[in-house]
Design a protein around this motif. Structure first.
Motif, short mmCIF file in Angstrom:
data_model
loop_
_atom_site.label_atom_id
_atom_site.label_comp_id
_atom_site.label_asym_id
_atom_site.label_seq_id
_atom_site.Cartn_x
_atom_site.Cartn_y
_atom_site.Cartn_z
N ASP A 61 -8.96 4.02 9.38
CA ASP A 61 -8.26 4.84 8.05
C ASP A 61 -6.74 5.08 8.25
OD1 ASP A 61 -10.92 5.30 6.92
OD2 ASP A 61 -11.27 7.13 7.92
N ALA A 62 -6.57 5.27 9.38
CA ALA A 62 -4.96 5.59 9.52
C ALA A 62 -4.02 4.18 9.25
CB ALA A 62 -4.58 5.97 11.22
N LEU A 63 -4.85 3.00 9.57
CA LEU A 63 -4.15 1.61 9.49
C LEU A 63 -3.99 1.42 7.94
CD1 LEU A 63 -3.09 -1.10 10.45
CD2 LEU A 63 -5.30 -1.87 10.72
N ARG A 64 -5.10 1.77 7.13
CA ARG A 64 -5.11 1.31 5.86
C ARG A 64 -4.05 2.30 5.12
NH1 ARG A 64 -11.00 0.65 6.57
NH2 ARG A 64 -11.15 3.01 6.40
N ALA A 65 -4.09 3.61 5.60
CA ALA A 65 -3.04 4.32 5.05
C ALA A 65 -1.68 3.93 5.18
CB ALA A 65 -3.15 5.96 5.41
N VAL A 89 10.28 1.30 -0.12
CA VAL A 89 11.54 0.42 -0.17
C VAL A 89 12.33 0.93 0.89
CG1 VAL A 89 13.43 -0.30 -1.51
CG2 VAL A 89 11.23 -0.04 -2.46
N PRO A 90 12.61 0.12 2.07
CA PRO A 90 12.15 -1.00 2.24
C PRO A 90 10.88 -0.85 2.79
CG PRO A 90 13.56 -0.22 4.18
CD PRO A 90 13.65 0.76 3.02
N LYS A 91 10.10 -2.04 2.98
CA LYS A 91 8.72 -1.80 3.40
C LYS A 91 8.89 -1.76 4.82
CE LYS A 91 6.96 -5.33 0.25
NZ LYS A 91 8.01 -5.46 -0.68
N THR A 92 7.73 -1.01 5.51
CA THR A 92 7.54 -0.61 6.83
C THR A 92 6.40 -0.43 7.40
OG1 THR A 92 7.47 1.97 6.26
CG2 THR A 92 9.74 0.93 6.66
N LEU A 93 6.21 -0.52 8.61
CA LEU A 93 4.91 -0.39 9.49
C LEU A 93 5.25 0.09 10.56
CD1 LEU A 93 3.08 -3.89 8.75
CD2 LEU A 93 2.43 -1.81 7.78
N PRO A 94 4.25 1.02 11.04
CA PRO A 94 4.55 1.84 12.37
C PRO A 94 4.28 0.90 13.46
CG PRO A 94 2.94 3.08 10.69
CD PRO A 94 3.24 1.95 10.36
N ASN A 111 -4.19 -8.91 9.15
CA ASN A 111 -5.08 -10.12 8.64
C ASN A 111 -6.52 -9.68 9.04
OD1 ASN A 111 -2.98 -11.19 7.30
ND2 ASN A 111 -2.84 -12.88 8.87
N ARG A 112 -6.66 -9.39 10.35
CA ARG A 112 -7.91 -9.14 10.77
C ARG A 112 -8.62 -7.93 10.41
NH1 ARG A 112 -6.64 -8.83 15.98
NH2 ARG A 112 -6.55 -6.72 15.96
N GLU A 113 -7.70 -6.88 10.20
CA GLU A 113 -8.56 -5.59 10.07
C GLU A 113 -8.51 -5.20 8.56
OE1 GLU A 113 -9.92 -3.74 12.35
OE2 GLU A 113 -9.18 -5.37 13.94
N LEU A 114 -7.60 -5.93 7.79
CA LEU A 114 -7.47 -5.16 6.32
C LEU A 114 -7.72 -6.51 5.48
CD1 LEU A 114 -4.74 -2.76 6.45
CD2 LEU A 114 -6.77 -2.37 6.84
N GLY A 115 -8.04 -7.44 6.04
CA GLY A 115 -8.53 -8.73 5.00
C GLY A 115 -7.28 -9.54 4.32
N ASP A 173 -8.65 -4.80 1.68
CA ASP A 173 -9.01 -3.19 2.18
C ASP A 173 -7.94 -2.39 2.83
OD1 ASP A 173 -10.43 -1.06 2.46
OD2 ASP A 173 -11.58 -1.93 4.18
N PRO A 174 -7.04 -1.84 2.18
CA PRO A 174 -7.30 -1.46 0.75
C PRO A 174 -6.66 -2.57 -0.14
CG PRO A 174 -5.13 -0.62 1.66
CD PRO A 174 -5.96 -1.20 2.65
N PRO A 175 -7.24 -2.46 -1.45
CA PRO A 175 -6.75 -3.79 -2.52
C PRO A 175 -5.28 -3.54 -2.79
CG PRO A 175 -8.09 -2.02 -3.43
CD PRO A 175 -8.20 -1.84 -2.20
N LEU A 176 -4.54 -4.60 -2.49
CA LEU A 176 -3.00 -4.27 -2.59
C LEU A 176 -2.51 -5.78 -2.53
CD1 LEU A 176 -0.33 -2.77 -2.45
CD2 LEU A 176 -0.50 -2.85 0.01
N ARG A 177 -1.41 -6.04 -3.48
CA ARG A 177 -0.50 -6.91 -3.52
C ARG A 177 0.92 -6.79 -3.23
NH1 ARG A 177 -2.74 -11.00 -8.75
NH2 ARG A 177 -4.67 -11.20 -7.91
#
Length: 329
Positions: free
Chosen positions: A24-28, A37-42, A234-238, A275-279
């Motif tokens: 759930d935390a990864l999806r969020a 903006v800018p795009k980020t990931l922890p 790619n593996r966890e969220l498709g 998952d989550p559906p996102l472009r």
């Protein structure tokens, strides 16, 4: 009855994260980060099994000094730490990982004090189990109470105090100002003045060229580590990230006193998550920040800790790395 059958096990592993918490935390984080903006990931999402292996390789690179610098500092200061906290009953380590450097503290605390328990807290149950069982074999008098949790969940120390809480590896630098303030405040609420203490390891400000090389090594291991977050998504969220369509970049942000790691899109592209559906649309040359690593000064960090309710009692430094013992007040 055989005594070995009646003895209480000295290793325990408890789970404080609810089922599905990390997913759930990864999806969020992906939803928030890929639409900002800018795009980020922890940076915590680097560390699946492959990412952890890559990071171990990074620590052995000639350019990556922090791990070796902290190891040397702990070798020099562990005995003094134990003498300054002689009543410690439980050594708590946040983000313990393999617990390799912890052995220096365990040796000193067992030799100089009243240590009875080691309590590592980490998100990886496998790492906790492997390290904890090895420590039980090597330290027959020690109980190991491992806890699966993260910094945003429950950090309450297991066992009984007095506690010495160790937060090593410069990991505090992965948090921005607001996150550090919240983290230190939550940690302060868990500790008792006059009884418990905090041992903190941080990287210090130095030549920007040295800093950038530490996060952009000549062999490309850090680049591979950086791109590993795309494999995780790619593996966890498709997701359908093409890691080869991104370049690794490390830069020094002097205004915020931090190294930043980025993934820069080589082409204009669209990435789809199921998952989550996102472009997520990337322009050519657009960057996504994947890590910050703040570098501290003694004065600045002492001020931050004071604002959170900690007084620095002892400061050590060497090879551009800092280690401090702080008391809650």
């Amino acid at each position: 009855m055989n005594a070995s059958n009646t003895a209480q096990p000295r290793f325990s592993l408890s789970h404080r994260l609810p089922p599905g918490h990390l997913a759930d935390a990864l999806r969020a984080d992906a939803l928030k980060g890929l639409t900002s903006v800018p795009k980020t990931l922890p940076p915590k999402w680097f560390y699946d099994a492959r990412g952890s292996e890559l990071f171990e390789r990074i620590t052995e690179l000639p350019e990556y000094y922090p791990t070796r610098a902290e190891q040397r500092l702990l070798q020099r200061c562990a005995g003094e730490v134990a003498q300054l906290a002689p009543h410690t009953a439980t050594l708590v380590e946040l983000g313990s990982g393999s617990s390799r450097k912890t052995r220096l503290l365990l040796d000193a605390l067992l030799a100089h004090g009243a240590l009875a328990r080691y309590a590592p807290l980490d998100v990886s149950p496998d790492a906790l189990a492997e390290a904890g069982q090895a420590l039980c074999r090597d330290y027959p008098s020690l109980e190991v109470s491992a806890v699966v949790t993260d910094y945003e969940a429950d950090l309450t120390p297991p066992g009984s105090g007095p506690y010495l809480v160790a937060f090593l590896g410069g990991t505090l630098g992965n948090l921005d100002v607001a996150e550090r303030r919240a983290f230190c405040a939550s940690l302060r609420r868990l500790l008792t003045p006059g009884r418990d203490a905090l041992l903190l390891g941080v990287d210090l400000v130095k030549d920007p060229d040295v800093l950038v090389r530490a996060y952009d090594d000549s062999r490309g291991v850090t680049a591979e580590f950086n791109k590993n977050v795309l494999h995780v998504l790619n593996r966890e969220l498709g997701a359908d990230f093409d890691p080869d369509a991104f370049d690794h970049r490390a830069r020094w942000n002097a205004e915020r006193s931090r190294v930043e790691m980025w993934l820069r899109s080589r082409v204009a592209q669209r990435v789809v998550l199921t998952d989550p559906p996102l472009r997520a649309e990337f322009e050519r040359g657009e960057g996504m920040r994947t890590e910050i690593s703040v570098k501290f000064s003694r004065e600045g960090l002492t001020g931050e800790l004071a604002a959170a309710g900690f007084e620095v009692r002892q400061w050590w430094q060497g090879d551009g790395f800092g280690l401090l013992l702080a008391d809650p007040f």
